[in-house]
Write a protein that holds these residues in place. Structure first.
Motif, PDB file in Angstrom:
ATOM      1  N   MET A   1       3.174   5.225  24.703  1.00 40.06           N
ATOM      2  CA  MET A   1       3.830   6.339  25.353  1.00 40.06           C
ATOM      3  C   MET A   1       4.915   6.930  24.463  1.00 40.06           C
ATOM      4  O   MET A   1       5.101   8.137  24.437  1.00 40.06           O
ATOM      5  N   GLU A   2       5.631   6.067  23.761  1.00 40.54           N
ATOM      6  CA  GLU A   2       6.680   6.550  22.867  1.00 40.54           C
ATOM      7  C   GLU A   2       6.092   7.353  21.713  1.00 40.54           C
ATOM      8  O   GLU A   2       6.696   8.326  21.269  1.00 40.54           O
ATOM      9  N   LEU A   3       4.906   6.957  21.259  1.00 39.73           N
ATOM     10  CA  LEU A   3       4.242   7.687  20.184  1.00 39.73           C
ATOM     11  C   LEU A   3       3.878   9.094  20.632  1.00 39.73           C
ATOM     12  O   LEU A   3       4.044  10.057  19.880  1.00 39.73           O
ATOM     13  N   VAL A   4       3.433   9.220  21.870  1.00 42.82           N
ATOM     14  CA  VAL A   4       3.093  10.539  22.412  1.00 42.82           C
ATOM     15  C   VAL A   4       4.336  11.422  22.444  1.00 42.82           C
ATOM     16  O   VAL A   4       4.296  12.588  22.062  1.00 42.82           O
ATOM     17  N   ALA A   5       5.457  10.860  22.875  1.00 49.85           N
ATOM     18  CA  ALA A   5       6.707  11.623  22.918  1.00 49.85           C
ATOM     19  C   ALA A   5       7.151  12.003  21.507  1.00 49.85           C
ATOM     20  O   ALA A   5       7.617  13.124  21.281  1.00 49.85           O
ATOM     21  N   LEU A   6       6.987  11.085  20.557  1.00 52.07           N
ATOM     22  CA  LEU A   6       7.375  11.382  19.178  1.00 52.07           C
ATOM     23  C   LEU A   6       6.518  12.496  18.573  1.00 52.07           C
ATOM     24  O   LEU A   6       6.987  13.284  17.766  1.00 52.07           O
ATOM     25  N   LEU A   7       5.254  12.559  18.977  1.00 52.31           N
ATOM     26  CA  LEU A   7       4.372  13.614  18.477  1.00 52.31           C
ATOM     27  C   LEU A   7       4.540  14.920  19.259  1.00 52.31           C
ATOM     28  O   LEU A   7       4.351  16.001  18.706  1.00 52.31           O
ATOM     29  N   ALA A   8       4.878  14.801  20.531  1.00 51.06           N
ATOM     30  CA  ALA A   8       4.989  15.990  21.381  1.00 51.06           C
ATOM     31  C   ALA A   8       6.196  16.840  21.016  1.00 51.06           C
ATOM     32  O   ALA A   8       6.108  18.071  21.023  1.00 51.06           O
ATOM     33  N   VAL A   9       7.300  16.217  20.688  1.00 45.44           N
ATOM     34  CA  VAL A   9       8.520  16.978  20.385  1.00 45.44           C
ATOM     35  C   VAL A   9       8.332  17.884  19.164  1.00 45.44           C
ATOM     36  O   VAL A   9       8.616  19.083  19.243  1.00 45.44           O
ATOM     37  N   PRO A  10       7.839  17.382  18.030  1.00 50.39           N
ATOM     38  CA  PRO A  10       7.625  18.298  16.900  1.00 50.39           C
ATOM     39  C   PRO A  10       6.556  19.354  17.184  1.00 50.39           C
ATOM     40  O   PRO A  10       6.679  20.499  16.743  1.00 50.39           O
ATOM     41  N   ALA A  11       5.527  18.980  17.937  1.00 50.41           N
ATOM     42  CA  ALA A  11       4.475  19.947  18.257  1.00 50.41           C
ATOM     43  C   ALA A  11       5.022  21.069  19.139  1.00 50.41           C
ATOM     44  O   ALA A  11       4.741  22.251  18.892  1.00 50.41           O
ATOM     45  N   LEU A  12       5.803  20.724  20.146  1.00 49.37           N
ATOM     46  CA  LEU A  12       6.408  21.742  21.004  1.00 49.37           C
ATOM     47  C   LEU A  12       7.413  22.600  20.239  1.00 49.37           C
ATOM     48  O   LEU A  12       7.485  23.814  20.446  1.00 49.37           O
ATOM     49  N   THR A  13       8.169  21.986  19.368  1.00 46.50           N
ATOM     50  CA  THR A  13       9.124  22.738  18.545  1.00 46.50           C
ATOM     51  C   THR A  13       8.391  23.719  17.643  1.00 46.50           C
ATOM     52  O   THR A  13       8.787  24.889  17.533  1.00 46.50           O
ATOM     53  N   ALA A  14       7.332  23.260  17.009  1.00 45.41           N
ATOM     54  CA  ALA A  14       6.548  24.138  16.134  1.00 45.41           C
ATOM     55  C   ALA A  14       5.940  25.291  16.928  1.00 45.41           C
ATOM     56  O   ALA A  14       5.940  26.440  16.474  1.00 45.41           O
ATOM     57  N   TRP A  15       5.433  25.003  18.136  1.00 45.20           N
ATOM     58  CA  TRP A  15       4.860  26.059  18.964  1.00 45.20           C
ATOM     59  C   TRP A  15       5.922  27.080  19.375  1.00 45.20           C
ATOM     60  O   TRP A  15       5.667  28.277  19.371  1.00 45.20           O
ATOM     61  N   CYS A  16       7.109  26.604  19.710  1.00 46.04           N
ATOM     62  CA  CYS A  16       8.198  27.525  20.083  1.00 46.04           C
ATOM     63  C   CYS A  16       8.585  28.412  18.901  1.00 46.04           C
ATOM     64  O   CYS A  16       8.759  29.625  19.063  1.00 46.04           O
ATOM     65  N   VAL A  17       8.709  27.827  17.725  1.00 41.23           N
ATOM     66  CA  VAL A  17       9.050  28.608  16.528  1.00 41.23           C
ATOM     67  C   VAL A  17       7.938  29.617  16.244  1.00 41.23           C
ATOM     68  O   VAL A  17       8.203  30.790  15.955  1.00 41.23           O
ATOM     69  N   TRP A  18       6.679  29.175  16.327  1.00 39.29           N
ATOM     70  CA  TRP A  18       5.537  30.071  16.099  1.00 39.29           C
ATOM     71  C   TRP A  18       5.560  31.227  17.094  1.00 39.29           C
ATOM     72  O   TRP A  18       5.325  32.374  16.732  1.00 39.29           O
ATOM     73  N   SER A  19       5.849  30.940  18.357  1.00 41.05           N
ATOM     74  CA  SER A  19       5.835  31.975  19.388  1.00 41.05           C
ATOM     75  C   SER A  19       6.939  33.003  19.179  1.00 41.05           C
ATOM     76  O   SER A  19       6.715  34.208  19.341  1.00 41.05           O
ATOM     77  N   VAL A  20       8.122  32.546  18.816  1.00 48.74           N
ATOM     78  CA  VAL A  20       9.221  33.479  18.540  1.00 48.74           C
ATOM     79  C   VAL A  20       8.880  34.324  17.319  1.00 48.74           C
ATOM     80  O   VAL A  20       9.063  35.553  17.320  1.00 48.74           O
ATOM     81  N   ARG A  21       8.353  33.695  16.288  1.00 54.81           N
ATOM     82  CA  ARG A  21       7.932  34.428  15.090  1.00 54.81           C
ATOM     83  C   ARG A  21       6.841  35.440  15.437  1.00 54.81           C
ATOM     84  O   ARG A  21       6.866  36.588  14.974  1.00 54.81           O
ATOM     85  N   SER A  22       5.897  35.035  16.263  1.00 55.62           N
ATOM     86  CA  SER A  22       4.816  35.934  16.674  1.00 55.62           C
ATOM     87  C   SER A  22       5.353  37.137  17.439  1.00 55.62           C
ATOM     88  O   SER A  22       4.874  38.256  17.262  1.00 55.62           O
ATOM     89  N   ALA A  23       6.340  36.908  18.282  1.00 60.41           N
ATOM     90  CA  ALA A  23       6.930  38.023  19.030  1.00 60.41           C
ATOM     91  C   ALA A  23       7.576  39.023  18.074  1.00 60.41           C
ATOM     92  O   ALA A  23       7.401  40.238  18.218  1.00 60.41           O
ATOM     93  N   PHE A  24       8.313  38.526  17.087  1.00 58.09           N
ATOM     94  CA  PHE A  24       8.949  39.419  16.107  1.00 58.09           C
ATOM     95  C   PHE A  24       7.899  40.183  15.297  1.00 58.09           C
ATOM     96  O   PHE A  24       8.038  41.386  15.066  1.00 58.09           O
ATOM     97  N   ILE A  25       6.847  39.488  14.871  1.00 63.01           N
ATOM     98  CA  ILE A  25       5.792  40.145  14.096  1.00 63.01           C
ATOM     99  C   ILE A  25       5.084  41.200  14.943  1.00 63.01           C
ATOM    100  O   ILE A  25       4.827  42.310  14.472  1.00 63.01           O
ATOM    101  N   ALA A  26       4.775  40.870  16.183  1.00 59.26           N
ATOM    102  CA  ALA A  26       4.081  41.823  17.058  1.00 59.26           C
ATOM    103  C   ALA A  26       4.913  43.083  17.262  1.00 59.26           C
ATOM    104  O   ALA A  26       4.393  44.205  17.176  1.00 59.26           O
TER     105      ALA A  26
END
Length: 146
Positions: A1-26
């Motif tokens: 379970m801890e491994l899932v949390a360790l992987l989920a945090v960077p994945a969610l952070t990357a998705w948030c950064v990608w989404s903000v970047r995508s909004a600016f590009i759009a």
């Protein structure tokens, strides 16, 4: 379970950064008129719309806070009807439409949340469909040249 949390945090952070970047590009490509020549614009738009959809959904899903009874009584100054909540036990847990009612008449989920989630979902799917369509049209046009 801890491994899932360790992987989920960077994945969610990357998705948030990608989404903000995508909004600016759009927005940038829309304002400069470049979006007409780039199918990727639709992907960026879909990503930004999906992120907005998730934020609005989360706003509605967590509208009751950690203690719905206290939220109803003290923050919204309305009656908390325990018997109504017992008669509708599945209502606060549904994914859509979102409801978290204090009583029969007062919902903690703002009235704008469900329509906004619906519209953003439809717009996201439409943007993805147009992205696929524009890639196929571009490929067909490219094949016709050669």
């Amino acid at each position: 379970m801890e491994l899932v949390a360790l992987l989920a945090v960077p994945a969610l952070t990357a998705w948030c950064v990608w989404s903000v970047r995508s909004a600016f590009i759009a927005v940038k490509w829309l304002l400069t008129g470049v979006w007409r020549d780039r199918p990727r614009w639709w992907v960026h738009l879909a990503s930004a719309l999906l992120a907005a959809d998730v934020v609005v959904w989360l706003r509605g899903a967590f509208s009751g806070g950690l203690n719905t009874e206290k939220m109803c009584r003290f923050a919204h100054h309305t009656v908390y009807d325990r018997s109504y909540r017992e008669r509708h036990p599945d209502e606060p847990g549904r994914l859509f439409p979102l409801h978290n009612k204090c009583n029969e008449y007062y919902d903690l989920v703002p009235a704008w949340v469900n329509p906004t989630v619906g519209v953003l979902t439809v717009c996201t799917v439409a943007a993805l469909c147009v992205a696929v369509w524009s890639v196929l049209v571009r490929r067909k046009r490219h094949e016709g040249i050669h």
